[in-house]
Design a protein around this motif. Sequence first.
Motif, short mmCIF file in Angstrom:
data_model
loop_
_atom_site.label_atom_id
_atom_site.label_comp_id
_atom_site.label_asym_id
_atom_site.label_seq_id
_atom_site.Cartn_x
_atom_site.Cartn_y
_atom_site.Cartn_z
N CYS A 192 38.90 13.92 19.36
CA CYS A 192 38.66 12.48 19.45
C CYS A 192 37.23 12.19 18.99
O CYS A 192 36.33 12.99 19.20
CB CYS A 192 38.83 12.00 20.88
N ALA B 277 42.70 7.50 26.64
CA ALA B 277 42.06 7.06 25.40
C ALA B 277 43.09 6.36 24.53
O ALA B 277 44.21 6.85 24.36
CB ALA B 277 41.46 8.25 24.65
N VAL C 258 38.69 6.64 18.82
CA VAL C 258 38.85 5.99 20.13
C VAL C 258 38.38 4.55 20.05
O VAL C 258 37.24 4.27 19.66
CB VAL C 258 38.08 6.76 21.22
N GLN D 85 38.64 3.53 26.13
CA GLN D 85 38.74 4.70 26.99
C GLN D 85 38.43 4.27 28.42
O GLN D 85 37.62 3.38 28.64
CB GLN D 85 37.80 5.81 26.52
N ALA E 244 34.42 8.80 19.00
CA ALA E 244 34.13 7.44 19.45
C ALA E 244 32.80 7.00 18.84
O ALA E 244 31.89 7.81 18.67
CB ALA E 244 34.06 7.38 20.97
#
Length: 154
Positions: free
Chosen positions: A51, A73, A97, A100, A53
Amino acid sequence: MNKVILMGRLTRDPDIRYSTGESATAVARYTLAVDRRFRRDGEQTADFIGCVAFGRNAEFAEKYLHQGTKIVAVGRIQTGSYTNRDGQKVYTTDVVVEEQEFAESKNASDSSRSAYAGGSNYGQAPAQTSAPKPMSADGFMNIPDGIEEELPFN
């Protein structure tokens, strides 16, 4: 439509970096261990999903997410490729993401985190908290005693 919803535990603390330039942006990378619903003998029981972000989501990850934290997420799958130092093309797949949030209370997360790091109660159900008190006459729910320890923003 490209939408992904994952619930799992971080395999390690997020890797945080900042972009260079006039307006530095935080970038967080972490891997979620997501349990598989069905298992066959000899097959792994979780998938490990990368992931990434950006911005505020990355700053949140840096401040609050740690190895063993269970989160939900929401994002999108993004594929890409690059050529490594050996001249070979490498293909990537990440979940970018967009949202979350915590998937369990702070107390449950702390006990799971210690278990995730080698404790003895991994896999057991978290302790149940007392049921909320009934609503008062004004229509608002009474907050149970001791709830402050379970809020993620203390």
